[in-house]
Write a protein that holds these residues in place. Sequence first.
Motif, PDB file in Angstrom:
ATOM      1  N   THR B  62      -5.192   0.631   1.453  1.00  0.00           N
ATOM      2  CA  THR B  62      -4.186  -0.112   2.214  1.00  0.00           C
ATOM      3  C   THR B  62      -4.398   0.008   3.717  1.00  0.00           C
ATOM      4  N   GLY B  63      -5.335   0.865   4.151  1.00  0.00           N
ATOM      5  CA  GLY B  63      -5.558   1.020   5.580  1.00  0.00           C
ATOM      6  C   GLY B  63      -4.436   1.744   6.292  1.00  0.00           C
ATOM      7  N   THR B  64      -3.634   2.495   5.530  1.00  0.00           N
ATOM      8  CA  THR B  64      -2.561   3.255   6.158  1.00  0.00           C
ATOM      9  C   THR B  64      -2.602   4.715   5.696  1.00  0.00           C
ATOM     10  N   THR B  94      -3.998   2.682  10.132  1.00  0.00           N
ATOM     11  CA  THR B  94      -2.719   2.791  10.823  1.00  0.00           C
ATOM     12  C   THR B  94      -1.954   4.011  10.318  1.00  0.00           C
ATOM     13  N   LEU B  95      -1.437   4.810  11.243  1.00  0.00           N
ATOM     14  CA  LEU B  95      -0.636   5.977  10.882  1.00  0.00           C
ATOM     15  C   LEU B  95       0.842   5.589  10.869  1.00  0.00           C
ATOM     16  N   LEU B  96       1.515   5.875   9.757  1.00  0.00           N
ATOM     17  CA  LEU B  96       2.956   5.627   9.644  1.00  0.00           C
ATOM     18  C   LEU B  96       3.659   6.976   9.561  1.00  0.00           C
ATOM     19  N   VAL B 119       0.219   4.446   0.643  1.00  0.00           N
ATOM     20  CA  VAL B 119      -0.650   5.000   1.688  1.00  0.00           C
ATOM     21  C   VAL B 119      -1.927   5.563   1.062  1.00  0.00           C
TER      22      VAL B 119
END
Lengths: 343, 343
Positions: B62-64, B94-96, B119
Amino acid sequence: MRSRPTLEDVARAAGVSTATVSRVVNTPDRVRAETRQRVEAAVAELGYAPHFGGRALASNRTGTVGAVIPTMENAIFARGLQAMQEELDAAGVTLLVATSDYDAAKEAHQIQTLLGRGVDGLVLIGEARDPAVYELLERFEVPFVLVWTWRADSPWPCVGFDNFAAARDLAERVLDRGHRRIAMVAGVTRDNDRAEARIRGVRAAMEARGLALAPSAVVECDYRIEPGIEAARGLLAAVPRPTVLICGNDVLAAGACRAVRAAGLRVPEDVSVTGFDNIEIAELLEPPLATVHVPHRRMGRMAARNLLARLDPAAGGACGAERPASLRLETEFLARGSLGPAP
Amino acid sequence: MRSRPTLEDVARAAGVSTATVSRVVNTPDRVRAETRQRVEAAVAELGYAPHFGGRALASNRTGTVGAVIPTMENAIFARGLQAMQEELDAAGVTLLVATSDYDAAKEAHQIQTLLGRGVDGLVLIGEARDPAVYELLERFEVPFVLVWTWRADSPWPCVGFDNFAAARDLAERVLDRGHRRIAMVAGVTRDNDRAEARIRGVRAAMEARGLALAPSAVVECDYRIEPGIEAARGLLAAVPRPTVLICGNDVLAAGACRAVRAAGLRVPEDVSVTGFDNIEIAELLEPPLATVHVPHRRMGRMAARNLLARLDPAAGGACGAERPASLRLETEFLARGSLGPAP
């Protein structure tokens, strides 16, 4: 490789229908306590996490709100975000925060990523951004709220304050103390309408008294201590020397105070310094920093409520609900030791 | 209500197959520039955000990456997170970030939520948590890394430092300066193994010299200024008065310094104060704060690399890759003005 447990697995383990599992996830109040406990035990045992196969599909809601902020450093956004998180949390909604490094292209990418993760709502800082981003948000029909900004004729819901008016008010207090040689350690204005509005505010206050803010008296730099020291050092070398450094925020002001001292001068006897934000360090500095108090916690709380009102299914859901009114919060100038009369 | 654009919509608009769209999203380098531009234009025009129907399904990625931190306030975790975000960002991830308010149950819920959002990896603070949470993580087979902690025999990958050793070292420096009446303004130890390890470290250093840290000489409080002031005020009322307040972090130390002054005493002539973390305020305080420097940025960067190494498909993906070794980072005691000899 074991696969992730599904809604069906939970239903089987609990001996109930998938519809019942879905009800426990989405509307637990409408399920008998005994059934709920059975399902919750199965959820815990299997390690089931509702996702697009569960909660999201069932209710078209994911229980998450996304925020994209420019930076996590320096606690500029920390207190507001923390309050927002607490308010959302009380409503059972998780806040997921991404940071864009004050870069509009990164912010656009992160908004896409959060929409792709299926957030129910979005919180964004400031108003100025590519129209394509607003078009994307409208297309996804995901409610969003703009914070740290407020403008009477904004087409978007804002929960924030008027950066221009707050900076103009601060500059008036500085002028009232006799300062005429004013310099600014400003934030970088590219992709940052708040930094730009604060410079405009200072300029407007000066022009109202027949003074000009010379371009050479404004240095833009990253909102960090070291660049603040550098920028202030350059401004202090001007002849004649400025009697006050108006800074774009408290972090830059902390740097400016250090630069004044490093130049063998005193704050505020030789050079006054002002900040913006009233984050924790403002009061810890010696002398304490004159600054603009921003109601960070209230802003975060009210922004969360604004979004929650539009997410409440009772109000017709994201699409049916009326757009809640924008909210303008008041800022307050705090006169503290770092601002003295012009020498 | 317009529906969200799908992979198929993009393929149709660009005049290519859905497989080609998927390749542009996941492995753009393997697509001819002209085709890529056509697809990217369609993505932009339609406002397509790859989600479970696109990127995720195509690559199972998912790139997260998710992180759950205890709080956003006070910049304790800010610098490390910011560095982590920059490193992940350079890899297109991307960091969440979610925050748990130092509450284990909330943390567990947020881990579930992030897993549910799909994630690719997780960053968690500290090691002590319910075994059920670790079982959940193993079941989901999502790689995770523990930060702000390091223990030689931890079964989990850690990128952090030894809180116990760092606090013991600090206490030894305090003892070296002749202090014997030592009190602690500590963090809340419930659900926080770092706060607990720091108290143990101070106790161990004292016991090695035949001294005891009395329970009444340790007050636990939230990592915020106001509780720090309160706790220090109570400890300073003891007879005989402690000659040093060892604080669980810099925020509490900033509060302790204020309490010392509010009691009409001087730092460090009457009472010394030490911190932990070396966040920005440590150097801004007057006198500057003696503290333990934690390599926040390096920790964030290395934690990101640890996760990325396990996410790299070339390394066999999340399941095939060998678990990278834990990394122990060195902390450093910084002798600064707030720590003087015992009066």
